[in-house]
Design an enzyme around this catalytic site. Sequence first.
Site, short mmCIF file in Angstrom:
data_model
loop_
_atom_site.label_atom_id
_atom_site.label_comp_id
_atom_site.label_asym_id
_atom_site.label_seq_id
_atom_site.Cartn_x
_atom_site.Cartn_y
_atom_site.Cartn_z
N GLU B 283 4.29 -45.13 -44.48
CA GLU B 283 3.72 -43.80 -44.74
C GLU B 283 4.29 -43.21 -46.02
O GLU B 283 3.58 -42.54 -46.78
CB GLU B 283 4.00 -42.89 -43.54
CG GLU B 283 3.09 -41.68 -43.49
CD GLU B 283 3.11 -41.02 -42.11
OE1 GLU B 283 2.73 -41.70 -41.12
OE2 GLU B 283 3.51 -39.86 -42.01
N GLU B 286 2.47 -44.76 -48.70
CA GLU B 286 1.13 -44.20 -48.75
C GLU B 286 1.13 -42.84 -49.45
O GLU B 286 0.25 -42.54 -50.27
CB GLU B 286 0.58 -44.07 -47.32
CG GLU B 286 -0.88 -43.64 -47.28
CD GLU B 286 -1.38 -43.42 -45.85
OE1 GLU B 286 -0.59 -43.59 -44.89
OE2 GLU B 286 -2.57 -43.07 -45.70
N CYS B 310 1.53 -39.85 -36.25
CA CYS B 310 2.33 -40.45 -35.16
C CYS B 310 1.97 -39.90 -33.80
O CYS B 310 2.30 -40.49 -32.78
CB CYS B 310 3.81 -40.16 -35.35
SG CYS B 310 4.37 -40.46 -36.97
N SER B 330 -2.82 -39.95 -42.44
CA SER B 330 -2.24 -41.22 -42.83
C SER B 330 -2.95 -42.31 -42.04
O SER B 330 -3.27 -42.13 -40.86
CB SER B 330 -0.75 -41.22 -42.51
OG SER B 330 -0.28 -42.55 -42.50
N LYS B 369 0.03 -41.19 -25.36
CA LYS B 369 0.26 -42.58 -25.76
C LYS B 369 -0.48 -43.55 -24.83
O LYS B 369 -0.81 -44.65 -25.22
CB LYS B 369 1.75 -42.91 -25.73
CG LYS B 369 2.56 -42.16 -26.78
CD LYS B 369 2.53 -42.83 -28.12
CE LYS B 369 3.27 -42.00 -29.15
NZ LYS B 369 2.89 -42.36 -30.52
N GLU B 372 -3.79 -43.59 -26.28
CA GLU B 372 -3.75 -44.27 -27.58
C GLU B 372 -3.76 -45.79 -27.39
O GLU B 372 -4.51 -46.52 -28.04
CB GLU B 372 -2.50 -43.84 -28.34
CG GLU B 372 -2.40 -44.45 -29.73
CD GLU B 372 -1.08 -44.11 -30.42
OE1 GLU B 372 -0.03 -44.10 -29.73
OE2 GLU B 372 -1.09 -43.86 -31.63
N GLU B 377 -9.49 -49.57 -31.02
CA GLU B 377 -8.96 -50.10 -32.28
C GLU B 377 -7.64 -50.84 -32.09
O GLU B 377 -7.22 -51.59 -32.96
CB GLU B 377 -8.64 -48.99 -33.28
CG GLU B 377 -9.68 -47.96 -33.59
CD GLU B 377 -9.65 -46.80 -32.61
OE1 GLU B 377 -10.33 -46.95 -31.57
OE2 GLU B 377 -8.99 -45.79 -32.84
N CYS B 526 8.21 -34.63 -29.98
CA CYS B 526 8.15 -35.54 -28.82
C CYS B 526 9.18 -35.18 -27.75
O CYS B 526 8.97 -35.44 -26.57
CB CYS B 526 8.39 -36.96 -29.26
SG CYS B 526 7.28 -37.46 -30.57
#
Lengths: 394, 596
Positions: B283, B286, B310, B330, B369, B372, B377, B526
């Site tokens: 990142e 990036e 994230c 990102s 999560k 996710e 993907e 988190c």
Amino acid sequence: MTPGYDLKRVDFIFQTESDWKEILQKSLSRPPAELINELISSELKGRGGAGFPTGLKWKLAADELSPIKYIICNADEGEPGTFKDREILSKVPMKVLTAMAVCGFVIGSLEAYIYLRGEYFFLKPALNKAIQEFQATCHDLNFDFRIKLFMGAGAYICGEETALFESMEGKRGEPRNKPPYPTSFGYLGKPTVINNVETLAHTYTIFKYGAKRFYDLGVQYSRGSKLFSVSGDSPKPGIYELELGMSLLDFVHDFGDGDTKAVQVGGASGFLVPQKRFAETTIGFQGKLTGISLPTGGSMMLFNSSRSMYNVLDNYLEFFREESCGQCTPCRVGCQQLLNGIKAVKRGEKTGQYLDKLLRLTETMQYTAKCGLGQSVANSFSSIVENFREEMIY
Amino acid sequence: MTTKIKIIINDKQIEVAEGSSIVDAAVCAGVIIPTLCFHKDLCVAGNCRVCVVEIAGQKRLSAACATPCEEGMEILTNSLKVRNARKQIIELLLSEHNADCTLCYKNGNCELQKLASDYKIMTQDFIQLAPLRKYQIDHYSPSMIKDDSKCIRCQRCVRTCAEIQGVSALTAAYKGDRMKIATFFEKPMNDVVCTNCGQCINHCPTGALVERNYIEEVWDALANKDKFVIVQTAPAVRVGLGEELGFEPGTRVTGKMVAALKRLGFDAVMDTDFSADLTIMEEGSELLMRLKKVLVDHDPNVKLPLATSCSPAWIKYIEHMYPDYLDHLSTCKSPQQMFGALVKTYYAKHFNLNPENIVSVSIMPCTAKKFEANRPEMHDSGYRDVDYVLTTRELAIMIKQAGIDFLKLDDRSFDQIMGASTGAGVIFGATGGVMEAALRTAYELVTGREVPFENLNIMPVRGMEGVREASILIENPLPDWSFLEGVELKCAVAHGLVNAKSLMDSIVSGESQYHFIEIMACPGGCLGGGGQPIPTNPEIRRKRALAIYAEDQGMPLRKSHQNPEILKIYSEFLTEPLSEVSHHLLHTHYTPRERF
Ligand SMILES: Cc1cc2nc3c(=O)[nH]c(=O)nc-3n(C[C@H](O)[C@H](O)[C@H](O)COP(=O)(O)O)c2cc1C
Ligand code: SF4
């Protein structure tokens, strides 16, 4: 009972409103403090059900420093058996608008709303026309007072003042915690005077004739006259303006069908008075009078001996179970328990003693519910169960 | 200055700040008033009525949470009248509640159950209402389960979703006895704007909202001899797990957690902090690449600010709410998913394992999560990159089920080759941590010098303020980065989606111009995640944050680019940040979604 008391018909509210411009102009030329004192000395109390002194309400709002304040006319009229506000708004709307403007002048507000019950949408065109005419006159008087109509959506709870604000703010109609009270934190968090339609109409009378004419009617703690919506087993149902302080016996004498077994005073959230207590019951606001006096939104429902009090209660509870906003435990669950409870007793699944548990439950509801709805379920429940216990069981 | 007023609570006179609620005042008097709908994170609702108290001179009882103290108030919190009413209210709640406690996931951690126990509700005279309803459990979401039969209508979830997250996927619907907490048109949770953040779960007092748990699936995998079960643990888990197992909030239990995971039978115990360091490499690169494309090439297709990616609940939020801004995200996967993609490729190759036989498990402070890992993907390894996601709470349940005496465990260390980490990876667990870690690396990459903050601690991005800003002036960059000379790198950090919204709105309106923003969906980052121990409140979050920063401070390496295993993976597998392999395994794309 006041012996020999005659039921007195009064005719203030529906008296002609053709002089509204004059009353408006006259009032706007008086010092606000004088208008407040006029109201305070009339001892007018709110006609929406709670009976809060109107003059004091206006004074509290007037004393707030906020540059923005609101006035709301509560025309949500949802109490079963009540239809007086509809009549006022269709027959003498100018009185209500005038009263709102005077209130605006007194408390320092230029923005007002009429919260109109959804079912009264047919009144909308006429009211809008009246508002237009009224605003033009205000403009001519150099008082740019705005009144808007706000349509309710059919929930009884939205008549409760803070739920009404929430609903106007586009939120779910759930009553707020009090304090803070509307006069300091109302619509959009601003000081707000919210009055019932009839209350406002009475202020018109007071500004027109002076406090004394109003005060001279009625009895201690319950001054003036009041509109009553008479329904049920009566040969002449309808709307009547009567002097406060009458005894229920006199009332039944005049309006009953000769076989009146009980009267529900104040709608579903009011009390049921059985025949044996007609004489000692005075119609008015709570206070120390001889006998019992009853707070009242003005609904008088008469029941004759053909009526089952169980059905009456069942009906009211069904209404509350549905119309509770559902947010607070005592009201949401309490109403369900009361309704299911009396059904279970009737079916013999629970013994008669279960009614005592339910009576204790209504006491808890009265003490702990968040708003007037849940708090007042106890009124009809306990007055019906205590007076007609056998009808509940057999 | 606040004025003090005198009040009396149960005969005890105390002084409290004017305007404080009776609940707060009672604490000063050493009195605990029971509550249900009240939560320190949320505005006061005053709807459960469990906290009613008696105020002298008043016939009705008052809700202590919603009633401000007034001078001279005399309050009784335990009078007969209060006790009777309170007990009846608890009975009412129980009568409406599906009180099959022994069959409930929240058995043992339910506020209603605790009240019933405290007040010894031994009989139920009221009619049971729950069986009269046809409740349907919503178990369609990969993250959570909503069971209305357990709901007490306190609306904590509704307030959480609106006030903390600004999402309002859950609202109160209908009235009277039919009043319930519902989604848009009562669609399943996975069909609406719900971000899966799990804050509603974390704030639910009962079992009405719980995580979808995968405990049995993981036990099955562990028992399967043919499977090689790898586990990764997110940074925030090590500062929360202890709370479930007998430690005070803010206790770091990293070594014990690793030891427990080994005892549970995981074949390899590794650290998501490793892939957090990897995220920084990708990142950070990036960011620098985007800066170059914008500042030097003036490429109109490259968007700034760059937004972190994230937090999967934030990702779903932006997909719903700002679908036109997905280019700002990102392309880096979250550390969990980077880790997952590498487990079945790099790790498998290194240890000569058949990826088909690897079961990849992650322990996360997060319920999003779970969603996710389930995204279509996330199969870049050729397999499902992360097979099962467990929350901190689920791990604690497994540890208890296994009969492990957690307090007595000796510390163990993570396994290789994806177990090494730096302090930069650890602070991912706190709001501002990704920003801080990225700046530590990017600044050094550009200038050859450490970030100009004492002990590498970039204090302006730390803390619990909803939105925080920081900027770093770049001077004397290395020759490759000369275009950054004199550039003031502007950053912002937001946590809690309601704050993310205000940050995004200021970007959308053009009012704010940043180069880099970090957004974490949960309050505190988190460490305050929806999968963390219950209760979570501002004080507990502060303690967990202190623990995170202490963990960072105690690490020998505190910059991602120093992580030896990171250097190794680039030299042996990925070649360099943003390489083709990286792009294939570590980067992803996003999907615009409807807004209901
Ligand atoms: C459940 C509930 C429903 C109510 N509905 C009405 C109503 O329909 N109209 C009304 O004027 N007041 C209603 N009230 C009373 C209002 O809350 C408020 O007291 C009143 O509008 C104040 O006006 P007043 O002082 O002029 O009576 C209701 C109160 C409760 C608790
Ligand atoms: S008493 Fe009934 S109507 Fe009033 S707030 Fe409570 S649930 Fe709503």
